[in-house]
Design an enzyme around this catalytic site. Structure first.
Site, PDB file in Angstrom:
ATOM      1  N   HIS A 166      10.094 -17.921 -17.856  1.00 27.71           N
ATOM      2  CA  HIS A 166      11.168 -18.479 -18.505  1.00 27.71           C
ATOM      3  C   HIS A 166      10.221 -19.005 -19.747  1.00 27.71           C
ATOM      4  O   HIS A 166      10.725 -18.699 -20.410  1.00 27.71           O
ATOM      5  CB  HIS A 166      12.430 -19.143 -18.023  1.00 27.71           C
ATOM      6  CG  HIS A 166      13.186 -18.776 -17.477  1.00 27.71           C
ATOM      7  ND1 HIS A 166      13.349 -19.311 -15.587  1.00 27.71           N
ATOM      8  CD2 HIS A 166      13.557 -17.422 -17.060  1.00 27.71           C
ATOM      9  CE1 HIS A 166      13.226 -17.790 -15.384  1.00 27.71           C
ATOM     10  NE2 HIS A 166      14.161 -17.157 -15.620  1.00 27.71           N
ATOM     11  N   GLN A 200      13.723  -2.966 -16.287  1.00 28.53           N
ATOM     12  CA  GLN A 200      14.724  -3.727 -16.988  1.00 28.53           C
ATOM     13  C   GLN A 200      14.267  -3.534 -17.941  1.00 28.53           C
ATOM     14  O   GLN A 200      15.098  -3.293 -18.756  1.00 28.53           O
ATOM     15  CB  GLN A 200      14.704  -4.994 -16.204  1.00 28.53           C
ATOM     16  CG  GLN A 200      15.697  -6.237 -17.342  1.00 28.53           C
ATOM     17  CD  GLN A 200      15.821  -7.413 -16.984  1.00 28.53           C
ATOM     18  OE1 GLN A 200      16.837  -7.434 -15.943  1.00 28.53           O
ATOM     19  NE2 GLN A 200      15.358  -8.397 -17.523  1.00 28.53           N
ATOM     20  N   LEU A 224      15.320 -22.494 -14.091  1.00 27.32           N
ATOM     21  CA  LEU A 224      14.350 -22.229 -15.255  1.00 27.32           C
ATOM     22  C   LEU A 224      12.578 -22.692 -14.292  1.00 27.32           C
ATOM     23  O   LEU A 224      13.252 -23.293 -13.853  1.00 27.32           O
ATOM     24  CB  LEU A 224      14.558 -22.263 -16.438  1.00 27.32           C
ATOM     25  CG  LEU A 224      15.733 -21.908 -16.855  1.00 27.32           C
ATOM     26  CD1 LEU A 224      15.780 -22.311 -18.368  1.00 27.32           C
ATOM     27  CD2 LEU A 224      16.298 -19.999 -17.250  1.00 27.32           C
ATOM     28  N   HIS A 225      11.327 -21.470 -14.888  1.00 26.11           N
ATOM     29  CA  HIS A 225      10.966 -22.393 -14.283  1.00 26.11           C
ATOM     30  C   HIS A 225       9.642 -21.459 -15.460  1.00 26.11           C
ATOM     31  O   HIS A 225      10.088 -21.203 -16.642  1.00 26.11           O
ATOM     32  CB  HIS A 225      10.348 -21.893 -12.878  1.00 26.11           C
ATOM     33  CG  HIS A 225      10.555 -19.541 -12.807  1.00 26.11           C
ATOM     34  ND1 HIS A 225      10.085 -19.161 -13.489  1.00 26.11           N
ATOM     35  CD2 HIS A 225      11.605 -18.838 -13.054  1.00 26.11           C
ATOM     36  CE1 HIS A 225      10.323 -17.348 -13.830  1.00 26.11           C
ATOM     37  NE2 HIS A 225      11.205 -16.961 -13.174  1.00 26.11           N
ATOM     38  N   SER A 256      10.158 -16.313  -9.675  1.00 24.31           N
ATOM     39  CA  SER A 256      10.693 -15.684  -9.703  1.00 24.31           C
ATOM     40  C   SER A 256      12.302 -16.655  -9.091  1.00 24.31           C
ATOM     41  O   SER A 256      11.424 -17.746  -8.543  1.00 24.31           O
ATOM     42  CB  SER A 256      11.719 -14.819  -8.830  1.00 24.31           C
ATOM     43  OG  SER A 256      12.362 -14.440  -8.641  1.00 24.31           O
ATOM     44  N   ASP A 308       9.936  -7.576 -14.414  1.00 20.40           N
ATOM     45  CA  ASP A 308      10.716  -6.907 -14.361  1.00 20.40           C
ATOM     46  C   ASP A 308      10.912  -5.654 -15.150  1.00 20.40           C
ATOM     47  O   ASP A 308      11.445  -5.184 -15.782  1.00 20.40           O
ATOM     48  CB  ASP A 308      12.213  -7.788 -14.944  1.00 20.40           C
ATOM     49  CG  ASP A 308      12.484  -8.915 -14.013  1.00 20.40           C
ATOM     50  OD1 ASP A 308      12.951  -8.465 -12.818  1.00 20.40           O
ATOM     51  OD2 ASP A 308      12.376  -9.725 -14.256  1.00 20.40           O
ATOM     52  N   GLY A 311      19.175 -18.274 -16.225  1.00 21.33           N
ATOM     53  CA  GLY A 311      18.799 -20.400 -15.479  1.00 21.33           C
ATOM     54  C   GLY A 311      18.225 -20.249 -14.466  1.00 21.33           C
ATOM     55  O   GLY A 311      17.138 -19.493 -14.275  1.00 21.33           O
TER      56      GLY A 311
HETATM   57  O1  PAF Z   1      16.197 -10.642 -15.736  1.00 20.56           O
HETATM   58  C1  PAF Z   1      16.882 -11.970 -16.102  1.00 20.56           C
HETATM   59  O2  PAF Z   1      16.686 -12.892 -16.131  1.00 20.56           O
HETATM   60  C2  PAF Z   1      18.309 -10.544 -16.535  1.00 20.56           C
HETATM   61  O3  PAF Z   1      19.017  -9.761 -15.961  1.00 20.56           O
HETATM   62  C3  PAF Z   1      18.508 -10.950 -17.942  1.00 20.56           C
HETATM   63  C4  PAF Z   1      18.021  -9.913 -18.547  1.00 20.56           C
HETATM   64  C5  PAF Z   1      18.991 -12.326 -18.900  1.00 20.56           C
HETATM   65  C6  PAF Z   1      20.314  -9.905 -17.554  1.00 20.56           C
HETATM   66  O4  PAF Z   1      21.278 -11.249 -16.934  1.00 20.56           O
END
Ligand code: PAF
Length: 284
Positions: A36, A152, A32-33, A184, A149, A30
């Site tokens: 996203h 990630q 959001l920007h 972010s 990220d 959530g």
């Molecule tokens: O990048 C994110 O916003 C979070 O780490 C994710 C991938 C939604 C997991 O909670």
């Protein structure tokens, strides 16, 4: 746009939507920007159906204050997703995702426990666990993640490969503010002065990229990044890693082949510290 709060409802919804074709997934926490929305646009370009998730995942926060302070803007988020043409949104509760007795974790044992994983212990285990759950729940064909990220993204690619999950993972380039700060959800927590100071991440990466392109060593890039941060007293450099772009193995000496520079830095006072990250891939 269908709003689903339970796993059962999402599964029924997705199986109905599948009549239109393949499904692209965008997982979010959530707040959001535009970053996203770039993920949604990338999913939309490849798939007739787009599903988004909004879940502030408690298991990826080491610090309870950080979790508590994480911005929650559900109504505005839903509005943005609706306007972006998302077909269904999954907004589960914590109990829906982690029912009583939940004990299974997913961990990429090497990739999760290096670099940013050392600054935020347990963080990537939480991400890997929740993302695996979301992949299983949604059954999408592909999922889209921001390249900001960077670690990630590598963790998610690795777990999908290792656990044989039938989903394609796509990285989407970072969306930036006009002055270069990576978008972010945490940026809204910066004071106006820290917001200005935060551009040091981008500045340091620009300078390091310039030097890397002259054939410099990893040590000289590190020295330049540290010197750039030394000019910005509001920032504390937490992590600066110069690694091979795919394996994330550290580089010493002369740079040879594609690299990634991963930065993390704190801004603000001890009781409202905001950790921001940024990255740059060079030579890929
Ligand atoms: O990048 C994110 O916003 C979070 O780490 C994710 C991938 C939604 C997991 O909670």
């Amino acid at each position: 746009m269908k709003i689903c709060r339970t796993i059962a409802d999402l599964r029924t919804t997705v199986s109905g939507l599948r009549a239109r074709g393949s499904v692209g997934l965008v997982t979010t926490m959530g707040a959001l920007h535009a970053g996203h929305l770039a993920l949604v646009a990338a999913a939309r370009a490849d798939h007739p159906v787009v599903v988004a998730t909004i879940f502030v995942n408690p298991t990826q926060f080491g610090n309870p204050t950080d979790l508590e302070k994480y911005p929650r803007t559900e109504a505005a988020d839903l509005d943005m997703l609706r306007r972006a043409g998302v077909d269904a949104v999954f907004l589960p509760s914590v109990d829906e995702m982690y029912p009583a007795g939940d004990e299974t974790i997913v961990e990429t044992t090497h990739l999760a426990n290096m670099l940013h994983g050392l600054v935020r212990p347990g963080h990537f285990r939480g991400v890997a666990t929740v993302v695996t759950k979301l992949f299983n729940i949604c059954g999408a064909d592909a999922a889209y993640f921001g390249e900001k990220d960077y670690q990630q993204l590598q963790v998610i690619k690795r777990l999908v490969r290792d656990l044989h999950i039938p989903i394609a993972i796509h990285g989407v380039p970072t969306v930036r503010e006009e002055d270069g700060l990576a978008m972010s959800s945490r940026n809204v927590r910066l004071t106006p002065d820290d917001r200005v100071a935060a551009v040091v991440l981008h500045r340091a990466l620009d300078r390091a990229e310039g030097l890397a392109r002259t054939g410099a060593s990893a040590e000289s890039l590190l020295a330049l990044i540290e010197a750039t941060f030394a000019t910005e007293p509001r920032a504390t450099l937490r992590g600066c890693d110069i690694v091979h772009a795919d394996s994330l193995a550290p580089i010493n000496g002369q740079i040879d082949g594609p690299i990634a520079i991963l930065l993390s830095a704190d801004f603000g006072p001890a009781d409202n510290r905001v950790l921001l990250i940024d990255q740059r891939e060079i030579g890929k």
